[in-house]
Motif scaffolding. Sequence first.
Motif, PDB file in Angstrom:
ATOM      1  N   GLU B  63      77.826 -61.913  23.226  1.00  0.00           N
ATOM      2  CA  GLU B  63      79.034 -62.630  22.798  1.00  0.00           C
ATOM      3  C   GLU B  63      78.707 -64.103  22.502  1.00  0.00           C
ATOM      4  N   ARG B  71      84.573 -64.966  14.557  1.00  0.00           N
ATOM      5  CA  ARG B  71      84.579 -63.785  15.416  1.00  0.00           C
ATOM      6  C   ARG B  71      85.503 -62.672  14.909  1.00  0.00           C
ATOM      7  N   SER B  72      86.727 -63.083  14.556  1.00  0.00           N
ATOM      8  CA  SER B  72      87.698 -62.067  14.154  1.00  0.00           C
ATOM      9  C   SER B  72      87.274 -61.401  12.834  1.00  0.00           C
ATOM     10  N   LEU B  75      84.564 -58.897  13.694  1.00  0.00           N
ATOM     11  CA  LEU B  75      85.105 -57.668  14.294  1.00  0.00           C
ATOM     12  C   LEU B  75      85.711 -56.763  13.226  1.00  0.00           C
ATOM     13  N   GLU B  76      86.458 -57.380  12.303  1.00  0.00           N
ATOM     14  CA  GLU B  76      87.063 -56.579  11.225  1.00  0.00           C
ATOM     15  C   GLU B  76      85.992 -55.938  10.359  1.00  0.00           C
ATOM     16  N   MET B  78      82.939 -55.165  11.236  1.00  0.00           N
ATOM     17  CA  MET B  78      82.300 -54.084  11.991  1.00  0.00           C
ATOM     18  C   MET B  78      83.165 -52.828  11.981  1.00  0.00           C
ATOM     19  N   LEU B  79      84.470 -53.023  12.173  1.00  0.00           N
ATOM     20  CA  LEU B  79      85.396 -51.890  12.210  1.00  0.00           C
ATOM     21  C   LEU B  79      85.397 -51.182  10.848  1.00  0.00           C
ATOM     22  N   ASN B  82      82.223 -49.049  10.234  1.00  0.00           N
ATOM     23  CA  ASN B  82      81.954 -47.918  11.120  1.00  0.00           C
ATOM     24  C   ASN B  82      81.826 -46.588  10.379  1.00  0.00           C
ATOM     25  N   ARG B  92      80.865 -52.176  21.956  1.00  0.00           N
ATOM     26  CA  ARG B  92      80.690 -53.338  22.805  1.00  0.00           C
ATOM     27  C   ARG B  92      80.552 -52.842  24.234  1.00  0.00           C
ATOM     28  N   TYR B  97      77.213 -56.687  22.078  1.00  0.00           N
ATOM     29  CA  TYR B  97      77.584 -55.834  20.949  1.00  0.00           C
ATOM     30  C   TYR B  97      76.448 -54.832  20.733  1.00  0.00           C
TER      31      TYR B  97
END
Lengths: 228, 135
Positions: B63, B71-72, B75-76, B78-79, B82, B92, B97
Amino acid sequence: MNVFKKIMTAVRGGAREAGEAIVDANAIRILEQEIKDAENHMEKAKRDLTDVMAKQMQAERELRRNNDSISEHEGYAIKALDKGDEALALEVAEKIATLESEKHEQQEVVTSFASHSTRLKELVRKSERLIKDHQRQLSMVKTTESVQKATAAITDNFAATNSKMSSAKESLERIKKRQVNFEDRLKAAEALEEETSDKGLQDKLKAAGIGEQDASAQSVLARLKSKS
Amino acid sequence: MTIQDIALRFSEQNSYEGATFDVQIIPGEVEVLQIIVGELEEVPVYLSITDSQILCIAYLWDENEVDQEKRSDMLETMLSMNIPMPLSSFARIGDKYAIFGALAVTSGFDDVAHEVIVLSENTVEALSALEEFLV
């Protein structure tokens, strides 16, 4: 118990004490007990089902035998009537009436076994589903805990070997450098390959008598002759 | 297959799908097999077995390596990545991560070897592609 939500709450809680369980041990024991109970129910339901299905088959056989017997006696009654023996025909008809009332009872027995076996099949199916669902939830808890323990083992191993996990950027840097090295080596190999193939071309030209030729005794002699 | 079985199979392989392996068992309450694919020693794949799954995990970053302002977005991203990423997903674990792939415990060695190779390649690609989100 909604295991998904419990695990979610636990992992969102952030840093946890080492060895602290994701879901309390009591909840896991309850879940495991529920699986065991459902398995027992399913086993019992399967045994009952085998029993009921066997009885149902038996009742169906009797019903078929009874039907055959009714047809047979109907034949006799008709023959007796044909011969004008009303008394005998009546006697046979009485027998048929008895057989028909038995048939009615047997039919009820068959129907009752059939509906019982349907209920048991449904119970087996539902128990199976319940077991699978509980097993899935238990597996979520166990996987979460296993991954935490595996991570701890990996971290401990780094500590024990006095090395540390390098940062992502450092790792990437090294990987990129190696890739460049590899590409350089690949290019060098290609260049070498080209040189060798160029040499191959010259060999071919020479073989065809084009370009520079090796000195032969004949050519040397010819040169010497021209000088003399 | 136990961790030992898998370790043995990997050590016996000279090459699988053109890749070579270096394996080592890490002892602990849960045994973990560390697998280095080819020369990618920076991104070892860690394999562990639970009652229901074979888990292959590669760590990406902590982290504290993440640029908190991005960061946000990270995360988006990465999502969203997927599904396109073959056989692996972002994850995580604590404050780390990771990329992981899960196989059924009934999987054969070929499935495991393929998973490990793809995971290792995905990890290098993800490191390279998501570098912009790190400090």
